[in-house]
Design an enzyme around this catalytic site. Structure first.
Site, PDB file in Angstrom:
ATOM      1  CD  GLU A  35      -4.349   7.149  10.886  1.00  0.00           C
ATOM      2  OE1 GLU A  35      -4.137   8.292  10.433  1.00  0.00           O
ATOM      3  OE2 GLU A  35      -5.167   6.373  10.398  1.00  0.00           O
ATOM      4  CG  ASP A  36      -1.878   2.418  10.645  1.00  0.00           C
ATOM      5  OD1 ASP A  36      -2.839   2.893  11.286  1.00  0.00           O
ATOM      6  OD2 ASP A  36      -1.915   2.217   9.420  1.00  0.00           O
ATOM      7  CG  ASP A  85      -4.201   6.848   2.314  1.00  0.00           C
ATOM      8  OD1 ASP A  85      -3.815   5.667   2.171  1.00  0.00           O
ATOM      9  OD2 ASP A  85      -4.686   7.274   3.380  1.00  0.00           O
ATOM     10  CG  HIS A 140      -1.579   1.279   1.533  1.00  0.00           C
ATOM     11  ND1 HIS A 140      -2.470   1.890   0.670  1.00  0.00           N
ATOM     12  CD2 HIS A 140      -1.482   2.107   2.607  1.00  0.00           C
ATOM     13  CE1 HIS A 140      -2.886   3.034   1.214  1.00  0.00           C
ATOM     14  NE2 HIS A 140      -2.304   3.192   2.380  1.00  0.00           N
TER      15      HIS A 140
END
Ligand code: ZN
Length: 182
Positions: free
Chosen positions: A64-65, A121, A34
């Protein structure tokens, strides 16, 4: 560092930070797929003219992840790259529904470069909805996801007709595929 070695350094850091991460879809692709797709899209959209934006694309989910601190990204890749990543990072302390609402609300406030990154994205995410939908997502939920992505993207301010068209193509294809399967 030359610009392109910095982009490779960002790709390398992204591969390490997301090493255990998989996409939600049934193909369970490595997450780096991704990140490479998003970096490729913004690179094409800017004709290779904005290497910092390509680096930010590799790193856009790191805060964020993976909880990588923005300061660490700034230290390694500079303040410009870190600021772009921060601009596309959701506040994870909020509920998912609230985060999604805020993405729609805040889209018009994004800088043109962050808007391109968000557009790339969302394009990648919608391609994934068509190619490898998340397991257990009924057609209705997938259609709602596409509609929400369209809403976010409608608010983004940029002047990149090529990437805008890539997004519309991905959204239309995702909807057609979901409806054909339902
Ligand atoms: Zn992403």
């Amino acid at each position: 560092m030359t610009e392109w070695t910095q982009v490779l350094a960002a790709a390398d850091a992204a591969a390490r930070w997301h090493v255990a991460d998989r996409r939600k879809g049934q193909a369970k692709e490595p997450y780096i797929n991704h990140l490479i797709e998003v970096a490729h899209l913004v690179g094409q959209a800017t004709a290779g003219g904005d290497p910092a934006l390509v680096s930010a694309a590799f790193l856009h989910d790191a805060i964020e992840d993976q909880g990588v601190p923005a300061q660490e990204i700034a230290r390694l890749f500079g303040a410009d790259v870190a600021a772009l990543v921060v601009e596309v990072t959701d506040d994870k302390s909020l509920e998912k529904a609230e985060r999604k609402r805020l993405q729609v609300l805040n889209a018009p406030k994004k800088s043109a470069r962050a808007a391109l990154l968000k557009l790339a994205d969302k394009t990648s995410n919608l391609r994934a909805v068509a190619a490898s939908p998340a397991e257990g997502w009924p057609a209705e939920r997938r259609l709602a996801y596409v509609a929400w992505a369209r809403e976010v993207v409608a608010g983004l301010k940029h002047d990149n007709a090529w990437l805008a068209a890539e997004f519309v193509h991905a959204a239309d294809a995702a909807e057609a595929k979901i409806r054909a399967e339902a």
